[in-house]
Design a protein around this motif. Structure first.
Motif, short mmCIF file in Angstrom:
data_model
loop_
_atom_site.label_atom_id
_atom_site.label_comp_id
_atom_site.label_asym_id
_atom_site.label_seq_id
_atom_site.Cartn_x
_atom_site.Cartn_y
_atom_site.Cartn_z
N LYS A 14 0.98 -0.98 0.05
CA LYS A 14 0.20 -0.04 -0.04
C LYS A 14 0.86 1.19 0.08
CE LYS A 14 -3.48 2.58 2.63
NZ LYS A 14 -4.12 2.71 3.98
N ARG A 15 1.87 1.16 0.74
CA ARG A 15 2.89 2.38 0.75
C ARG A 15 3.44 2.67 -0.63
NH1 ARG A 15 4.56 5.96 4.81
NH2 ARG A 15 6.55 7.04 3.99
N SER A 16 3.87 1.53 -1.38
CA SER A 16 4.39 1.97 -2.54
C SER A 16 3.22 2.25 -3.62
CB SER A 16 4.90 0.56 -3.35
OG SER A 16 5.89 -0.02 -2.67
N LEU A 17 2.24 1.96 -3.44
CA LEU A 17 1.05 2.49 -4.33
C LEU A 17 0.97 3.83 -3.91
CD1 LEU A 17 -1.40 1.88 -6.23
CD2 LEU A 17 -2.76 1.56 -4.32
N MET A 18 0.81 4.24 -2.83
CA MET A 18 0.21 5.48 -2.44
C MET A 18 1.24 6.75 -2.60
SD MET A 18 -2.88 5.07 -1.47
CE MET A 18 -3.05 6.94 -1.01
N ASP A 19 2.72 6.12 -2.67
CA ASP A 19 3.92 7.19 -2.92
C ASP A 19 3.86 7.37 -4.55
OD1 ASP A 19 4.63 6.93 -0.49
OD2 ASP A 19 6.13 5.79 -0.46
N SER A 20 3.23 6.24 -5.32
CA SER A 20 3.48 6.29 -6.60
C SER A 20 2.30 6.48 -7.73
CB SER A 20 4.39 5.13 -7.08
OG SER A 20 5.66 4.77 -6.23
N TYR A 21 1.13 6.20 -7.18
CA TYR A 21 0.18 6.12 -8.19
C TYR A 21 -0.18 7.45 -9.07
CZ TYR A 21 -2.76 9.15 -5.07
OH TYR A 21 -3.27 10.09 -4.30
#
Length: 53
Positions: A14-21
């Motif tokens: 979730k952290r990667s998604l929220m940092d990169s979406y």
């Protein structure tokens, strides 16, 4: 879809998604202060970003 659901589908945290979406160009909808993703938009994004087809 919630960010948790999208992260599961994409196989990222979730952290990667929220940092990169935004950088990745994944379409999203803001519902109040929450970020949501439409299933059809995510499916289209995956199709357009799939390599080696």
């Amino acid at each position: 879809m919630t960010p948790d659901q999208v992260a599961d589908v994409l196989g990222v945290t979730k952290r990667s998604l929220m940092d990169s979406y935004r950088r990745w160009g994944i379409p999203f909808v803001r519902v109040g202060k929450h970020i949501r993703f439409r299933t059809r938009d995510l499916d289209t994004w995956v199709d357009l970003n799939t390599e080696g087809r």
